[in-house]
Design an enzyme around this catalytic site. Sequence first.
Site, PDB file in Angstrom:
ATOM      1  N   HIS A   3       0.831  -1.209   0.000  1.00  0.00           N
ATOM      2  CA  HIS A   3       0.000   0.000   0.000  1.00  0.00           C
ATOM      3  C   HIS A   3       0.864   1.257   0.000  1.00  0.00           C
ATOM      4  CE1 HIS A   3      -3.726   2.300   1.106  1.00  0.00           C
ATOM      5  NE2 HIS A   3      -2.819   3.129   1.623  1.00  0.00           N
ATOM      6  N   GLU A   4       1.860   1.293   0.887  1.00  0.00           N
ATOM      7  CA  GLU A   4       2.701   2.488   0.979  1.00  0.00           C
ATOM      8  C   GLU A   4       3.591   2.626  -0.253  1.00  0.00           C
ATOM      9  OE1 GLU A   4       1.791   4.446   3.106  1.00  0.00           O
ATOM     10  OE2 GLU A   4       0.692   3.108   4.444  1.00  0.00           O
TER      11      GLU A   4
ATOM     12  N   HIS B  21       1.783   4.376  -2.991  1.00  0.00           N
ATOM     13  CA  HIS B  21       1.653   5.831  -2.841  1.00  0.00           C
ATOM     14  C   HIS B  21       2.785   6.591  -3.540  1.00  0.00           C
ATOM     15  CE1 HIS B  21      -1.931   6.561  -0.620  1.00  0.00           C
ATOM     16  NE2 HIS B  21      -1.570   5.831   0.435  1.00  0.00           N
TER      17      HIS B  21
ATOM     18  N   GLU C  91      -5.850   7.389  -2.093  1.00  0.00           N
ATOM     19  CA  GLU C  91      -6.064   6.265  -1.182  1.00  0.00           C
ATOM     20  C   GLU C  91      -6.778   5.114  -1.894  1.00  0.00           C
ATOM     21  OE1 GLU C  91      -4.916   5.605   1.736  1.00  0.00           O
ATOM     22  OE2 GLU C  91      -3.899   7.529   1.902  1.00  0.00           O
TER      23      GLU C  91
END
Length: 572
Positions: free
Chosen positions: A479-480, A483, A502
């Site tokens: 997930h990170e 980003h 997000e």
Amino acid sequence: MDLKLDPSRDDLPLMANTNHILVKHYVLDLNVDFESQIIEGSIVLFFESGNRFEKQSGSTKETCQSESSEACRFRMPEPCHSPGTDTRTFSPKTGYNDFAICVKGEKDTSGKDGNHDNPEQACGISSSTYCCDTGNHRNEEFLLVLDCCDLSVLKVEEVDVAAVPGIEKFTKSPKLTVVSEELRNQIVHELVTLPADRWREQLDYYAGCSQAPGCGDLLFDTDTWSLQIRKTGTQTATDFPHAIRIWYSTKPQGRSVTWTSDQSGRPCVYTIGSPINNRALFPCQEPPVAMSTWQATVRAAASFVVLMSGENSAKPTQLQEGCTSWHYYVTMPMPASTFTIAVGSWTEMKPELCSSKDLAAERSLSPSETDSRYVGICGHVEYPCRFQNLSATTQEIIPHRVFAPLCLQDACQETLLHLIPPCLSAAHSVLGTHPFSRLDILIVPANFPSLGMASPHIIFLSQSVLTGTSHLCGTRLCHEIAHAWFGLAIGARDWTEEWLSEGFATHLEDVFWAAAQQLAPHEAQEQQELKACLRWLRLQDEVRNSPQEMQVLRNGQADPEVHTEIQGIQNE
């Protein structure tokens, strides 16, 4: 007008007047003192005034002019603080009746993420419930407004950039015999507009200018949310000094900075953008359209490691009296809210074995070390972009380091270290070139309020991801990593649209994690469908148990179809 706002409930006020002048580069020179829980030092800001960046394109210019015509005006307050006579922090209770705050009917547009592909960013459009606009109105003096909160501003001065050796190369004169404000501003303009392939020379001159002597104190004033600076007799942004130095210190209770202890009981400090971005770390322009580069030198006791969102893997320089200095920089323009720092007794975790593939990734050149480019791929402002770098396109696993308190070393070895290469490789297989040349991962203290946070070149992870199976750690790491593309390289222009970055990151964490596990297509689909079902149930629960006003973004202006959809969720 001193706005009394609750950051947990109200939108942040964007006070910086980015319509007329933009910060193009910050140079920070800071000392970290754990005894007093203060970060103090100076910051030098290099500006480009509006009449120059508005010329970049016709559509951009029209947008800027339109924005300026809508923005409010306010007259100069009563005489501001003169640092030449008093260097204490100054927060007067008078003079604010002369200020007008404009309400534009749109919620706060401060952003943790930047959109580097939006041409409107070049003009510094600021759109917020709270905004200040200070142009040249009749005979009024130009007022520079910066976003600032919980800082003790001690002194503001103009920087004599003309005193830097060799700086005359940026002027038309072989010798700088007569130095004027116009000449200094010309030097700064030539410096901030250097071609991207001269990035190292540019950083060197920025550093030289940051050490140049001051050539006159500037008047300044502070309130809860802003720092206002002016120079007597200067009526336009074009004539305002384009290089200024601000001497300041943070406050222990500053909401951008968290002073705490790590899991081993050692003192540490780290920044987290919420709830007021970085305005309690340094005076800045917070609107996400205010894109800038930066470099920072941070000094701390020799027992501490300084990590930052910088392109280089900094190594400490030993100073006198048990102190070390760390230097980081970025050449990719980013919003000030993406600046991140963490200082603590971190231990670097080394993988037990290093594959030949990992070694090849470590040897790959960073975008700042090669000029091999593809021409015409990107449409953003010029900078040393990895997407135009031949070696970066094939770099599946970017160089990375892992830091944590010593007591979590075994947990990192068992759970985290072996997941990073496959997760980075999976991201590359799906999206291609990594936007950033390297990555640090830090296990942050126990009071960190979420599972993770991504900033340029650095990811904060909660210790919670180290427990249990590798699934939680792997999905959060994916997930990170996602980003880096959605939220940092590309991002929503304001927080009310943060669900875009997000949403992409949440979707891609499943895609990356499935690729990292090398799942068969039907297994990956089953896993993604299960997680989608769980997220839908959680959304239903949150909507049923959240106040009505918290369910609609841009309250009062929401799309009727969106409101209808939420009502449908409530009724299910």
